[in-house]
Design a protein around this motif. Structure first.
Motif, mmCIF file in Angstrom:
data_model
loop_
_atom_site.group_PDB
_atom_site.id
_atom_site.type_symbol
_atom_site.label_atom_id
_atom_site.label_comp_id
_atom_site.label_asym_id
_atom_site.label_seq_id
_atom_site.Cartn_x
_atom_site.Cartn_y
_atom_site.Cartn_z
ATOM 1 N N ARG A 118 0.830 -1.208 0.000
ATOM 2 C CA ARG A 118 0.000 0.000 0.000
ATOM 3 C C ARG A 118 0.861 1.252 0.000
ATOM 4 N NH1 ARG A 118 -3.701 2.959 3.723
ATOM 5 N NH2 ARG A 118 -3.148 1.637 5.480
ATOM 6 N N PHE A 119 2.005 1.199 0.668
ATOM 7 C CA PHE A 119 2.910 2.342 0.693
ATOM 8 C C PHE A 119 3.457 2.616 -0.708
ATOM 9 C CE2 PHE A 119 7.191 4.149 1.070
ATOM 10 C CZ PHE A 119 6.920 5.283 1.805
ATOM 11 N N VAL A 120 3.862 1.553 -1.404
ATOM 12 C CA VAL A 120 4.382 1.707 -2.763
ATOM 13 C C VAL A 120 3.278 2.228 -3.688
ATOM 14 C CG1 VAL A 120 5.255 0.477 -4.779
ATOM 15 C CG2 VAL A 120 6.198 -0.009 -2.504
ATOM 16 N N PHE A 121 2.075 1.663 -3.555
ATOM 17 C CA PHE A 121 0.945 2.105 -4.381
ATOM 18 C C PHE A 121 0.630 3.573 -4.116
ATOM 19 C CE2 PHE A 121 -3.688 2.686 -4.912
ATOM 20 C CZ PHE A 121 -3.795 2.378 -6.257
ATOM 21 N N MET A 122 0.589 3.958 -2.838
ATOM 22 C CA MET A 122 0.322 5.342 -2.459
ATOM 23 C C MET A 122 1.376 6.278 -3.054
ATOM 24 S SD MET A 122 1.625 7.859 -0.207
ATOM 25 C CE MET A 122 2.493 6.911 1.047
ATOM 26 N N SER A 123 2.617 5.848 -3.036
ATOM 27 C CA SER A 123 3.716 6.693 -3.503
ATOM 28 C C SER A 123 3.735 6.871 -5.012
ATOM 29 C CB SER A 123 5.061 6.108 -3.042
ATOM 30 O OG SER A 123 5.141 6.040 -1.631
ATOM 31 N N VAL A 124 3.384 5.817 -5.748
ATOM 32 C CA VAL A 124 3.516 5.858 -7.211
ATOM 33 C C VAL A 124 2.240 6.300 -7.924
ATOM 34 C CG1 VAL A 124 2.792 3.483 -7.768
ATOM 35 C CG2 VAL A 124 4.582 4.602 -9.133
ATOM 36 N N LEU A 125 1.085 6.203 -7.269
ATOM 37 C CA LEU A 125 -0.188 6.451 -7.945
ATOM 38 C C LEU A 125 -0.280 7.807 -8.649
ATOM 39 C CD1 LEU A 125 -2.953 5.371 -8.673
ATOM 40 C CD2 LEU A 125 -3.825 6.237 -6.488
ATOM 41 N N PRO A 126 0.075 8.931 -8.002
ATOM 42 C CA PRO A 126 -0.035 10.218 -8.712
ATOM 43 C C PRO A 126 0.823 10.291 -9.972
ATOM 44 C CG PRO A 126 0.243 10.559 -6.354
ATOM 45 C CD PRO A 126 0.521 9.117 -6.603
ATOM 46 N N SER A 127 1.988 9.650 -9.933
ATOM 47 C CA SER A 127 2.873 9.670 -11.100
ATOM 48 C C SER A 127 2.338 8.797 -12.227
ATOM 49 C CB SER A 127 4.282 9.211 -10.705
ATOM 50 O OG SER A 127 4.882 10.156 -9.835
ATOM 51 N N LEU A 128 1.510 7.816 -11.892
ATOM 52 C CA LEU A 128 0.847 7.031 -12.923
ATOM 53 C C LEU A 128 -0.281 7.840 -13.558
ATOM 54 C CD1 LEU A 128 0.568 3.512 -11.226
ATOM 55 C CD2 LEU A 128 2.192 4.230 -12.987
ATOM 56 N N VAL A 129 -1.083 8.491 -12.703
ATOM 57 C CA VAL A 129 -2.257 9.235 -13.181
ATOM 58 C C VAL A 129 -1.854 10.446 -14.020
ATOM 59 C CG1 VAL A 129 -4.270 10.572 -12.462
ATOM 60 C CG2 VAL A 129 -3.696 8.451 -11.269
ATOM 61 N N PHE A 130 -0.911 11.240 -13.515
ATOM 62 C CA PHE A 130 -0.542 12.476 -14.203
ATOM 63 C C PHE A 130 0.734 12.331 -15.033
ATOM 64 C CE2 PHE A 130 -2.764 14.149 -10.331
ATOM 65 C CZ PHE A 130 -3.887 14.609 -11.000
ATOM 66 N N GLY A 131 1.470 11.238 -14.842
ATOM 67 C CA GLY A 131 2.744 11.074 -15.517
ATOM 68 C C GLY A 131 2.772 10.007 -16.595
ATOM 69 N N LEU A 132 2.901 8.758 -16.195
ATOM 70 C CA LEU A 132 3.145 7.684 -17.159
ATOM 71 C C LEU A 132 2.002 7.500 -18.154
ATOM 72 C CD1 LEU A 132 5.028 5.449 -18.081
ATOM 73 C CD2 LEU A 132 3.899 3.908 -16.457
ATOM 74 N N ILE A 133 0.767 7.492 -17.667
ATOM 75 C CA ILE A 133 -0.366 7.273 -18.577
ATOM 76 C C ILE A 133 -0.482 8.391 -19.614
ATOM 77 C CG2 ILE A 133 -2.887 7.076 -18.709
ATOM 78 C CD1 ILE A 133 -2.794 5.585 -16.036
ATOM 79 N N PRO A 134 -0.491 9.681 -19.211
ATOM 80 C CA PRO A 134 -0.529 10.745 -20.231
ATOM 81 C C PRO A 134 0.691 10.711 -21.164
ATOM 82 C CG PRO A 134 -1.098 11.624 -18.087
ATOM 83 C CD PRO A 134 -0.589 10.236 -17.852
ATOM 84 N N TYR A 135 1.867 10.384 -20.610
ATOM 85 C CA TYR A 135 3.089 10.336 -21.418
ATOM 86 C C TYR A 135 2.955 9.302 -22.534
ATOM 87 C CZ TYR A 135 7.995 9.480 -22.619
ATOM 88 O OH TYR A 135 9.180 9.316 -23.297
ATOM 89 N N LEU A 136 2.468 8.110 -22.206
ATOM 90 C CA LEU A 136 2.316 7.060 -23.208
ATOM 91 C C LEU A 136 1.247 7.426 -24.241
ATOM 92 C CD1 LEU A 136 2.580 3.860 -20.988
ATOM 93 C CD2 LEU A 136 4.324 4.831 -22.508
ATOM 94 N N ILE A 137 0.157 8.052 -23.772
ATOM 95 C CA ILE A 137 -0.889 8.496 -24.711
ATOM 96 C C ILE A 137 -0.307 9.503 -25.694
ATOM 97 C CG2 ILE A 137 -3.040 9.805 -24.926
ATOM 98 C CD1 ILE A 137 -3.918 8.580 -22.265
ATOM 99 N N GLY A 138 0.400 10.503 -25.174
ATOM 100 C CA GLY A 138 0.974 11.531 -26.033
ATOM 101 C C GLY A 138 2.073 11.019 -26.936
#
Length: 203
Positions: free
Chosen positions: A120-140
């Motif tokens: 849960r700590f790892v998920f909590m730490s990485v989640l914002p970077s997935l939502v605003f970072g990796l997912i938009p980056y791959l889409i773009g």
């Protein structure tokens, strides 16, 4: 319990003013940066490396037009997303969470002192970077007319550098079955007892 977010205002750079937990029996402090300044230096280095590394695929994909406004608007949006970034962290907690700011020092962070599992700590730490970072980056990256997502993701991934440091500490220092919690500026891990979690002292 339902998470409650408390805005604590400007952080005065004194770790003694941050929320402190009741330390668990046998708790071990993470081997991490000794101060916010030291953590900031490490995070900045990681951020620059990420920006350079993630820009390489952008350069080689000629279908992406960096001369348009979309990419640069996405970068500006990443700055707007700094507060939602912290809100997403906070939503991963089940108890009280405290939000601090220090815009002069470029600091914006949340602290919650409840124990949580490594996962849960790892998920909590990485989640914002997935939502605003990796997912938009791959889409773009793969949809040329979505340059605004590319700018948002490219910039946002680097902004999670401090979170990646915390994830590294958790993955490399916490044994299987351990739990972690924050107290002041530092994080701790401990092995919960089978019949309950004991408390040793006030931090």
């Amino acid at each position: 319990m339902i998470m409650k977010l408390h805005y604590k205002g400007k952080y005065n750079l004194d770790p003694e003013t941050l929320p402190a937990a009741l330390h668990k029996e046998g708790a071990v402090q993470f081997k991490e940066a000794g101060s916010t300044r030291e953590l900031g230096k490490k995070a900045n280095i990681i951020a620059v490396v990420l920006l350079i590394t993630l820009f390489i695929p952008i350069v080689f994909l000629r279908s992406i037009d960096l001369n348009g406004f979309g990419f640069w608007i996405g970068i500006l949006l990443s700055l707007v997303c700094t507060v939602p970034h912290e809100i997403i962290h906070a939503l991963c907690f089940r108890e009280d969470v405290y939000l601090y700011t220090n815009l002069k020092q470029g600091m914006l962070f949340v602290i919650g002192i409840e124990p949580m599992s490594k996962a849960r700590f790892v998920f909590m730490s990485v989640l914002p970077s997935l939502v605003f970072g990796l997912i938009p980056y791959l889409i773009g990256l793969f949809i040329p007319h979505c340059a605004i997502f590319l700018g948002l993701g490219w910039s946002s991934i680097s902004m999670g550098a401090g979170d990646y440091i915390n994830i590294y500490h958790a993955l490399t220092q916490m044994p299987k079955g351990a739990k972690t919690y924050m107290s002041g500026f530092h994080s701790w891990w401990y092995m919960p007892e089978e019949n309950g979690e004991s408390v040793s002292r006030i931090g």
